[in-house]
Scaffold this active site. Structure first.
Site, PDB file in Angstrom:
ATOM      1  N   ARG A   1     -10.855 -53.968  21.222  1.00  0.00           N
ATOM      2  CA  ARG A   1     -10.789 -55.151  20.596  1.00  0.00           C
ATOM      3  C   ARG A   1      -9.760 -55.988  20.444  1.00  0.00           C
ATOM      4  O   ARG A   1      -8.730 -55.768  21.150  1.00  0.00           O
ATOM      5  CB  ARG A   1     -11.248 -54.741  19.183  1.00  0.00           C
ATOM      6  CG  ARG A   1     -10.633 -54.049  18.559  1.00  0.00           C
ATOM      7  CD  ARG A   1     -10.409 -53.894  16.938  1.00  0.00           C
ATOM      8  NE  ARG A   1      -9.653 -52.678  16.669  1.00  0.00           N
ATOM      9  CZ  ARG A   1      -8.281 -52.791  16.323  1.00  0.00           C
ATOM     10  NH1 ARG A   1      -7.609 -53.925  16.646  1.00  0.00           N
ATOM     11  NH2 ARG A   1      -7.504 -51.926  15.957  1.00  0.00           N
TER      12      ARG A   1
ATOM     13  N   LYS B   1     -10.644 -39.748  20.249  1.00  0.00           N
ATOM     14  CA  LYS B   1      -9.299 -39.667  20.982  1.00  0.00           C
ATOM     15  C   LYS B   1      -9.022 -38.678  21.894  1.00  0.00           C
ATOM     16  O   LYS B   1      -8.056 -38.612  22.748  1.00  0.00           O
ATOM     17  CB  LYS B   1      -8.298 -39.417  19.872  1.00  0.00           C
ATOM     18  CG  LYS B   1      -8.335 -40.913  18.875  1.00  0.00           C
ATOM     19  CD  LYS B   1      -7.139 -40.923  18.033  1.00  0.00           C
ATOM     20  CE  LYS B   1      -6.864 -42.191  17.277  1.00  0.00           C
ATOM     21  NZ  LYS B   1      -5.658 -42.235  16.647  1.00  0.00           N
TER      22      LYS B   1
HETATM   23  P1  ADP Z   1      -4.216 -44.214  13.826  1.00  0.00           P
HETATM   24  O1  ADP Z   1      -5.141 -44.440  14.907  1.00  0.00           O
HETATM   25  O2  ADP Z   1      -4.742 -43.346  12.864  1.00  0.00           O
HETATM   26  O3  ADP Z   1      -3.588 -45.458  13.414  1.00  0.00           O
HETATM   27  P2  ADP Z   1      -2.273 -43.271  15.742  1.00  0.00           P
HETATM   28  O4  ADP Z   1      -2.282 -42.273  16.688  1.00  0.00           O
HETATM   29  O5  ADP Z   1      -2.758 -44.968  16.496  1.00  0.00           O
HETATM   30  O6  ADP Z   1      -3.061 -43.337  14.438  1.00  0.00           O
HETATM   31  O7  ADP Z   1      -0.811 -43.449  15.397  1.00  0.00           O
HETATM   32  C1  ADP Z   1      -0.568 -44.479  14.331  1.00  0.00           C
HETATM   33  C2  ADP Z   1       1.172 -44.401  14.133  1.00  0.00           C
HETATM   34  O8  ADP Z   1       1.638 -42.949  13.586  1.00  0.00           O
HETATM   35  C3  ADP Z   1       2.005 -44.620  15.476  1.00  0.00           C
HETATM   36  O9  ADP Z   1       2.276 -45.665  15.460  1.00  0.00           O
HETATM   37  C4  ADP Z   1       3.293 -43.751  15.077  1.00  0.00           C
HETATM   38  O10 ADP Z   1       3.994 -44.487  14.352  1.00  0.00           O
HETATM   39  C5  ADP Z   1       2.796 -42.616  14.474  1.00  0.00           C
HETATM   40  N1  ADP Z   1       2.566 -41.253  15.291  1.00  0.00           N
HETATM   41  C6  ADP Z   1       1.285 -41.097  15.827  1.00  0.00           C
HETATM   42  N2  ADP Z   1       1.145 -40.066  16.801  1.00  0.00           N
HETATM   43  C7  ADP Z   1       2.650 -39.641  16.748  1.00  0.00           C
HETATM   44  C8  ADP Z   1       3.385 -38.603  17.468  1.00  0.00           C
HETATM   45  N3  ADP Z   1       2.814 -37.739  18.343  1.00  0.00           N
HETATM   46  N4  ADP Z   1       4.855 -38.638  17.198  1.00  0.00           N
HETATM   47  C9  ADP Z   1       5.483 -39.378  16.376  1.00  0.00           C
HETATM   48  N5  ADP Z   1       4.731 -40.275  15.826  1.00  0.00           N
HETATM   49  C10 ADP Z   1       3.540 -40.624  15.865  1.00  0.00           C
END
Ligand code: ADP
Length: 508
Positions: free
Chosen positions: A295, A119
């Site tokens: 994917r 990431k």
């Molecule tokens: P993972 O890959 O572990 O699933 P993500 O980075 O895709 O994590 O984030 C998953 C969810 O977490 C997002 O859809 C959102 O709801 C919350 N989230 C992630 N980063 C943030 C952020 N910077 N601010 C607010 N919510 C966040």
């Protein structure tokens, strides 16, 4: 000679294996299934033309075992492998192993998977490509001082994340500097144990954002198109539960802008095949890149319903070297689609996993209803894998009709023999904020809080749902490295946490 491939191995199980086999058969391609001992009588095997036993039920012995899958692919003389989602779908070593064996991997290149799987590197790459990313560090956090400085600059709350993250693992929200040290340590520890990599970074924690993702399709000739957005803000502990398209939150202007940026991002990394660019959209409708899923997504059917495009068939065509057979201007979003993820878990017992045998069921039917599932009468839901047993999707001419249809099919759907989260979905469709499309990523938390002051039945059931999410999350333990994700069965994990033993009649 077939136009695309003659034979393709599906390196997955459950509903997604069936989804892919169906696409292969419609394209007149032979489908080869693989299975573990726990899936000996699973329906993906009976639908395939050939099937190979990989090994024991544990994923590392079967669906995550690269040598065994490559061995089966060689025995079956396949031309290509479709990895589905989860398991090895984002594993660059698997993609490399396919290439070494002279087998086409249906997905993006190993290089792109490596780049986007990290990431911190993905953020860096996007910044260079001029894509807005969530404000935060461009580099990994290496000291408390560095973390303090960046957090002060961003302003609290911030979120500490694992670079190798996924499934919400290693994520910590920090509201003030006094909690920073502890959170950094905890996030790094969790990341190390889940992914074998303790690299962490910091982002500004956005208040009440929306999770909106753009579906991208890119061929090997350099053509890139989008299939619009999916709204994925109904989440339990950062994991999607219900998705819909179009998003009730964004307008046409923002939609156009986000789709354009996603295409720009895909072109910048020379993306090929199907992929998803995930964004967070804040209260002021600013949007920021979150991550790329290299994917097929679980929620791809709703995009298929509003665009009429079969994403899996496109993946296969593109992997075989064919260009996208239409232009961007040919794709329009028609009507509205919603998906509910159906899990084998017990809402009336703290959402404990509920493996077992399907004794009877009634499948919801009628116009514009799609159920992607591996259920059949007598089907055994094993304890070893993700408890997703199906995806119930509906289409409507507009959002109102889609919600009404969803409400109707959820009442029609009956599964006996195991417990499912159907009751949770039935409650969600009664919540006014859902009905009016006015929700963000805190939907479940907010409704839960409301229930403490103003209890009523739907919200009481939401309380149970939140507990379920906790139980499920506890079960999503991953050990090993990012590249080799050896999953412990979520169900076994929950059962252990709850001190339950497993017998052949289920948990006792
Ligand atoms: P993972 O890959 O572990 O699933 P993500 O980075 O895709 O994590 O984030 C998953 C969810 O977490 C997002 O859809 C959102 O709801 C919350 N989230 C992630 N980063 C943030 C952020 N910077 N601010 C607010 N919510 C966040």
């Amino acid at each position: 000679m077939p136009k695309f491939f003659k034979k393709v191995l599906v390196a997955n199980r459950g509903e997604i294996a069936i989804r892919i086999i169906r696409a292969l058969h419609e394209m007149e391609i032979e489908a080869v299934a693989v299975y573990s001992e726990a899936d000996r009588i699973s329906s993906h095997i009976s639908l395939a033309d050939e099937a190979y036993l990989l090994g024991g039920p544990i994923a590392s012995d079967s669906y995550l075992n690269i040598p065994k899958i490559i061995d089966a692919a060689k025995k079956a003389h396949v031309d290509a492998i479709h990895p589905g989602y989860g398991f090895l779908s984002e594993n660059d070593e698997f993609s490399d192993a396919c290439e070494k064996a002279g087998i086409t991997f249906i997905g993006p290149t190993a290089h792109v998977m490596r780049m986007m799987g990290d990431k911190v590197q993905a953020r860096e790459t996007m910044i260079k490509a001029g894509i807005p990313v969530v404000p935060g560090t461009a580099e990994p956090i290496t000291s408390l001082l560095q973390a303090k400085k960046i957090s002060q600059k961003l302003g609290y709350p911030i979120v500490v994340k694992a670079s190798a993250g996924g499934g919400g693992k290693g994520m910590r929200i920090v509201h003030s500097e006094k909690d920073l040290k502890k959170s950094l340590e905890a996030a790094a520890r969790e990341a190390k144990s889940a992914f074998g990599d303790d690299t962490i970074y910091i982002e500004k924690y956005l208040e009440s954002p929306h999770h909106i993702e753009i579906q991208i399709i890119a061929d090997k000739q350099g053509n890139v198109i989008h299939l619009f957005e999916r709204e994925c803000s109904i989440q339990r502990r950062h994991q999607k539960v219900i998705e819909e398209t179009p998003s009730p939150y964004i307008d046409q202007k923002l939609r156009d802008k986000m789709c354009k940026i996603a295409i720009q991002a895909a072109k910048a990394i020379k993306y090929t095949n199907a992929g998803t660019f995930e964004f967070l959209v804040d209260k002021k409708k600013n949007f920021y890149f979150l991550e790329t899923n290299t994917r097929l997504q679980v929620e791809h059917p709703i995009t298929e319903m509003v665009t009429g495009v079969d994403i899996v068939k496109l993946q296969i065509r593109i992997a075989a070297g064919h260009p996208i057979p239409f232009k961007q201007k040919d794709i329009v979003q028609t009507g509205h689609a919603i998906e509910c993820r159906i899990y084998a878990e017990d809402p009336l017992n703290n959402f404990l996993p509920s493996p077992g045998k399907i004794l009877s069921y009634r499948i919801p039917q009628g116009p514009f209803v799609r159920l992607d599932s591996y259920l059949y009468l007598g089907c055994e839901i094993p304890i070893y894998y993700d408890p997703l047993i199906g995806k119930l999707c509906v289409w409507g001419i507009n959002r109102k009709e889609a919600v009404q249809r969803l409400s109707r099919v959820l009442k029609e759907f009956v599964i006996k023999g195991i417990r499912t989260n159907l009751i949770f979905h039935r409650q969600v469709v009664l919540v006014p904020h859902f009905i009016h499309g006015k929700y963000d990523t805190h939907f479940i938390d907010h409704e839960f809080k409301l229930s403490q002051t103003k209890p009523h039945q739907p919200l009481k059931n939401m309380v149970l749902a939140v507990a379920a999410i906790d139980a499920y999350k506890k079960g999503r333990e991953t050990v090993g490295t990012v590249k080799r994700e050896y999953h412990i069965s979520p169900w076994l994990r929950v059962a252990r946490t709850e001190g339950l033993r497993h017998s052949n009649r289920g948990f006792i």
